[in-house]
Design a protein around this motif. Structure first.
Motif, PDB file in Angstrom:
ATOM      1  N   SER A  30      -4.092  -3.066  -3.691  1.00 50.62           N
ATOM      2  CA  SER A  30      -3.349  -3.225  -2.029  1.00 50.62           C
ATOM      3  C   SER A  30      -3.353  -4.360  -1.102  1.00 50.62           C
ATOM      4  O   SER A  30      -3.139  -4.822  -0.620  1.00 50.62           O
ATOM      5  CB  SER A  30      -5.137  -2.398  -1.919  1.00 50.62           C
ATOM      6  N   ALA A  31      -4.287  -5.721  -2.130  1.00 58.18           N
ATOM      7  CA  ALA A  31      -3.703  -6.432  -1.838  1.00 58.18           C
ATOM      8  C   ALA A  31      -2.899  -7.483  -1.322  1.00 58.18           C
ATOM      9  O   ALA A  31      -2.190  -7.676  -0.278  1.00 58.18           O
ATOM     10  CB  ALA A  31      -4.443  -7.840  -2.486  1.00 58.18           C
ATOM     11  N   THR A  32      -1.468  -6.756  -2.701  1.00 58.43           N
ATOM     12  CA  THR A  32      -0.407  -7.537  -2.843  1.00 58.43           C
ATOM     13  C   THR A  32       0.725  -6.460  -2.122  1.00 58.43           C
ATOM     14  O   THR A  32       2.005  -6.889  -2.240  1.00 58.43           O
ATOM     15  CB  THR A  32      -0.194  -7.484  -4.391  1.00 58.43           C
ATOM     16  N   ALA A  33       0.192  -4.655  -1.758  1.00 60.18           N
ATOM     17  CA  ALA A  33       1.393  -3.917  -1.750  1.00 60.18           C
ATOM     18  C   ALA A  33       2.334  -4.533   0.170  1.00 60.18           C
ATOM     19  O   ALA A  33       1.121  -4.694   0.298  1.00 60.18           O
ATOM     20  CB  ALA A  33       0.546  -2.910  -1.547  1.00 60.18           C
ATOM     21  N   PRO A  34       3.772  -4.414  -0.113  1.00 56.16           N
ATOM     22  CA  PRO A  34       4.039  -4.274   1.126  1.00 56.16           C
ATOM     23  C   PRO A  34       3.063  -3.510   2.239  1.00 56.16           C
ATOM     24  O   PRO A  34       2.641  -2.756   2.421  1.00 56.16           O
ATOM     25  CB  PRO A  34       5.643  -4.633   1.032  1.00 56.16           C
ATOM     26  N   SER A  35       3.182  -4.226   3.265  1.00 56.58           N
ATOM     27  CA  SER A  35       2.240  -3.172   4.399  1.00 56.58           C
ATOM     28  C   SER A  35       3.374  -1.863   4.721  1.00 56.58           C
ATOM     29  O   SER A  35       2.775  -0.839   5.072  1.00 56.58           O
ATOM     30  CB  SER A  35       2.171  -3.236   6.134  1.00 56.58           C
ATOM     31  N   GLU A  36       4.698  -1.821   4.198  1.00 53.01           N
ATOM     32  CA  GLU A  36       5.605  -0.810   5.175  1.00 53.01           C
ATOM     33  C   GLU A  36       5.693   0.063   3.274  1.00 53.01           C
ATOM     34  O   GLU A  36       6.355   1.194   3.864  1.00 53.01           O
ATOM     35  CB  GLU A  36       6.962  -1.131   5.066  1.00 53.01           C
ATOM     36  N   SER A  37       5.349  -0.172   2.824  1.00 55.11           N
ATOM     37  CA  SER A  37       5.534   0.265   1.250  1.00 55.11           C
ATOM     38  C   SER A  37       3.887   1.872   0.867  1.00 55.11           C
ATOM     39  O   SER A  37       3.416   1.353   0.871  1.00 55.11           O
ATOM     40  CB  SER A  37       5.083  -0.457   0.149  1.00 55.11           C
ATOM     41  N   VAL A  38       4.210   2.718   1.470  1.00 57.00           N
ATOM     42  CA  VAL A  38       3.435   3.798   1.356  1.00 57.00           C
ATOM     43  C   VAL A  38       3.281   4.003  -0.621  1.00 57.00           C
ATOM     44  O   VAL A  38       2.038   4.601  -0.357  1.00 57.00           O
ATOM     45  CB  VAL A  38       4.128   5.107   1.924  1.00 57.00           C
ATOM     46  N   PRO A  39       4.273   3.801  -1.727  1.00 59.36           N
ATOM     47  CA  PRO A  39       3.814   3.980  -2.602  1.00 59.36           C
ATOM     48  C   PRO A  39       2.889   2.949  -3.287  1.00 59.36           C
ATOM     49  O   PRO A  39       2.625   4.077  -4.249  1.00 59.36           O
ATOM     50  CB  PRO A  39       5.428   4.341  -3.376  1.00 59.36           C
ATOM     51  N   LEU A  40       3.200   2.057  -2.596  1.00 58.73           N
ATOM     52  CA  LEU A  40       2.225   1.357  -3.861  1.00 58.73           C
ATOM     53  C   LEU A  40       0.070   1.770  -2.646  1.00 58.73           C
ATOM     54  O   LEU A  40      -0.372   1.140  -3.617  1.00 58.73           O
ATOM     55  CB  LEU A  40       2.285  -0.462  -3.145  1.00 58.73           C
ATOM     56  N   LEU A  41       0.927   2.144  -1.289  1.00 61.54           N
ATOM     57  CA  LEU A  41      -0.591   1.762  -1.150  1.00 61.54           C
ATOM     58  C   LEU A  41      -1.501   3.430  -1.812  1.00 61.54           C
ATOM     59  O   LEU A  41      -2.295   3.430  -1.692  1.00 61.54           O
ATOM     60  CB  LEU A  41      -0.725   2.672   0.163  1.00 61.54           C
ATOM     61  N   ILE A  42      -0.958   4.583  -2.389  1.00 60.21           N
ATOM     62  CA  ILE A  42      -1.059   5.253  -3.177  1.00 60.21           C
ATOM     63  C   ILE A  42      -1.541   4.793  -4.133  1.00 60.21           C
ATOM     64  O   ILE A  42      -2.761   5.315  -4.809  1.00 60.21           O
ATOM     65  CB  ILE A  42       0.164   6.344  -3.243  1.00 60.21           C
ATOM     66  N   VAL A  43      -0.519   4.401  -5.100  1.00 51.55           N
ATOM     67  CA  VAL A  43      -1.150   3.764  -5.957  1.00 51.55           C
ATOM     68  C   VAL A  43      -2.249   3.029  -6.293  1.00 51.55           C
ATOM     69  O   VAL A  43      -3.095   3.525  -6.641  1.00 51.55           O
ATOM     70  CB  VAL A  43      -0.125   2.932  -7.274  1.00 51.55           C
ATOM     71  N   ALA A  44      -2.688   1.950  -5.090  1.00 52.44           N
ATOM     72  CA  ALA A  44      -3.961   1.382  -5.045  1.00 52.44           C
ATOM     73  C   ALA A  44      -5.187   2.284  -4.549  1.00 52.44           C
ATOM     74  O   ALA A  44      -6.207   1.968  -4.998  1.00 52.44           O
ATOM     75  CB  ALA A  44      -3.950   0.156  -3.894  1.00 52.44           C
ATOM     76  N   LEU A  45      -5.149   3.301  -3.805  1.00 52.84           N
ATOM     77  CA  LEU A  45      -5.932   4.026  -3.569  1.00 52.84           C
ATOM     78  C   LEU A  45      -6.237   5.039  -4.528  1.00 52.84           C
ATOM     79  O   LEU A  45      -7.293   5.543  -4.400  1.00 52.84           O
ATOM     80  CB  LEU A  45      -5.650   4.416  -2.361  1.00 52.84           C
ATOM     81  N   ALA A  46      -5.621   5.484  -5.550  1.00 50.65           N
ATOM     82  CA  ALA A  46      -5.894   6.017  -6.333  1.00 50.65           C
ATOM     83  C   ALA A  46      -6.503   5.573  -7.189  1.00 50.65           C
ATOM     84  O   ALA A  46      -7.558   5.772  -8.189  1.00 50.65           O
ATOM     85  CB  ALA A  46      -4.120   6.473  -7.265  1.00 50.65           C
ATOM     86  N   LEU A  47      -5.978   3.762  -7.770  1.00 49.95           N
ATOM     87  CA  LEU A  47      -7.067   3.538  -9.048  1.00 49.95           C
ATOM     88  C   LEU A  47      -8.270   3.364  -8.193  1.00 49.95           C
ATOM     89  O   LEU A  47      -9.580   2.534  -8.482  1.00 49.95           O
ATOM     90  CB  LEU A  47      -6.508   1.890  -8.643  1.00 49.95           C
ATOM     91  N   LEU A  48      -8.635   2.527  -6.628  1.00 54.55           N
ATOM     92  CA  LEU A  48      -9.863   2.484  -6.489  1.00 54.55           C
ATOM     93  C   LEU A  48     -10.607   3.852  -6.179  1.00 54.55           C
ATOM     94  O   LEU A  48     -11.522   3.725  -6.447  1.00 54.55           O
ATOM     95  CB  LEU A  48      -9.490   2.533  -4.826  1.00 54.55           C
ATOM     96  N   GLY A  49      -9.708   5.116  -5.990  1.00 53.47           N
ATOM     97  CA  GLY A  49     -11.206   6.357  -6.121  1.00 53.47           C
ATOM     98  C   GLY A  49     -11.027   6.575  -7.852  1.00 53.47           C
ATOM     99  O   GLY A  49     -12.167   7.378  -8.330  1.00 53.47           O
TER     100      GLY A  49
END
Length: 396
Positions: A302-321
């Motif tokens: 989540s810290a390194t994901a580009p702000s415009e990248s919804v797919p990477l935010l999905i990966v980050a939040l999936a790992l968080l969950g």
């Protein structure tokens, strides 16, 4: 003469009833998580206080966890869980009225009461352990948790259409999901009040089934279980709360935000059957350590994901969950092995307070630094799980 039901048949019925209620309570839980921060930012006219709803949810959850635990200890799971969902329903209705009337005071009080749903949703997992053998407690916990997934995934994806429908009745769009939550929590409470008979906790007490262990090992297990769940809750709430605000700040709409939160909540609950098997087969400690490492990975992504990248935010939040799920199932099994319902409620009080602190501070941290800093700090903090559970593993 009527035959006395077996422990196995009562356990099967209890699990089925609690799972049915969790489907509805999951929808109520997810609705507020998705739009709570956005509604607060809109009504308070500042993003720095957008973490306040999460803090109020969790402060309300803290008080309810203690009340539900104590009432369950005295009168059984049905009484405690029904009370919790009744409070959550009242809070959700209050949020809708507050948004419609533009009352900030009513909003804050209602969000506090609405937090009862979070505590009750989590306390329900112990109802699956009351009659379970110790070697199957992980799977019993996971059965209850996974039922939350259906409603929890549907809730965020209904945010946009429910918001549009709400405006036709003169209700602000961001308050619409709380109307859904009111209905969902009310149905969950009715299912438990009418169908959770006989009460699994009272049966377990009467028949002296799977009583918690006593002695130093029990105390160590309670500390390890509490630390695991407190730390994973703290990290998860902090990052999750600020993700919708981060996305809104970078031009993402409600539909994209709802998708990210839906995946996150699915990852919180959907892996539960596998997690339960892992906890029962390999033990509580290895799974708890894995939770800390998974949350670290979530923070890095989540810290390194580009702000415009919804797919990477999905990966980050999936790992968080997923990290939260691993910590919750492992930690709950530790507590169920060693603690009474009153102590279970006290542990959930600590979990809620840690989430409250994370929720209210996350907005200030992000405003002062950045979403990336918040995320990576949370990931590093999650590693503190390891020394707590390592000590417990050595004692066991």
């Amino acid at each position: 003469m009527t035959a006395t039901p077996s422990v196995g048949s009562i356990q099967h019925r209890a699990i089925s009833v609690v799972m049915a209620s969790q489907v509805f309570s999951g929808a109520g839980l997810a609705a507020g998580v998705t739009v709570g921060a956005l509604l607060a930012a809109d009504m308070l006219h500042t993003a720095s206080l957008s973490g306040l709803p999460s803090a109020l949810f969790t402060f309300g959850s803290a008080g309810t966890a203690l009340a539900v635990g104590r009432l369950s200890q005295r009168s059984g799971r049905r009484a405690g869980l029904t009370l919790g969902y009744a409070l959550a329903t009242t809070g959700a209705v209050g949020v809708v009225l507050a948004a419609t009337l533009g009352s900030v005071a009513l909003l804050l009080v209602s969000l506090l009461v609405y937090g009862a749903g979070t505590a009750t949703n989590l306390q329900a997992r112990y109802a699956g352990t009351d009659l379970a053998e110790p070697s199957r407690r992980g799977r019993a916990i996971s059965s209850v948790l996974v039922a939350t997934t259906l409603g929890a995934v549907a809730g965020p994806n209904l945010v946009a259409p429910i918001g549009r429908a709400a405006t036709s009745f003169g209700i602000p769009a961001l308050a619409g999901p709380f109307a859904l939550a009111a209905i969902a929590y009310a149905v969950a409470g009715l299912i438990l009040a009418l169908l959770l008979r006989p009460d699994p906790l009272l049966v377990a007490r009467e028949r002296q089934v799977t009583a918690p262990v006593a002695g130093p090992r029990a105390g160590t297990g309670i500390i390890a279980g509490a630390a695991t769940m407190v730390l994973t809750q703290l990290v998860m709430v902090a990052v999750m709360t600020m993700t919708p605000v981060h996305m809104q700040d970078h031009g993402h709409g409600l539909q994209a935000t709802g998708l990210v939160i839906a995946v996150h909540i699915a990852a919180m609950y959907l892996p539960s059957p596998v997690t339960g098997i892992l906890v029962d087969r390999f033990g509580r400690t290895p799974v708890a350590v894995t939770a800390g490492l998974t949350l670290l990975a979530a923070g890095v992504v989540s810290a390194t994901a580009p702000s415009e990248s919804v797919p990477l935010l999905i990966v980050a939040l999936a790992l968080l969950g997923l990290g939260w799920n691993l910590g919750l199932v492992a930690g709950t099994a530790m507590i169920a092995d060693a603690a009474s319902p009153k102590t279970q409620g006290t542990v959930d009080l600590l979990i809620a307070l840690s989430g409250a602190g994370a929720g209210i501070s996350s907005g200030f941290v992000m405003a002062a630094t950045s979403y990336a800093t918040l995320s990576i700090a949370g990931g590093v903090l999650a590693l503190a799980v390891i020394p707590f559970v390592a000590r417990s593993g050595r004692r066991a």
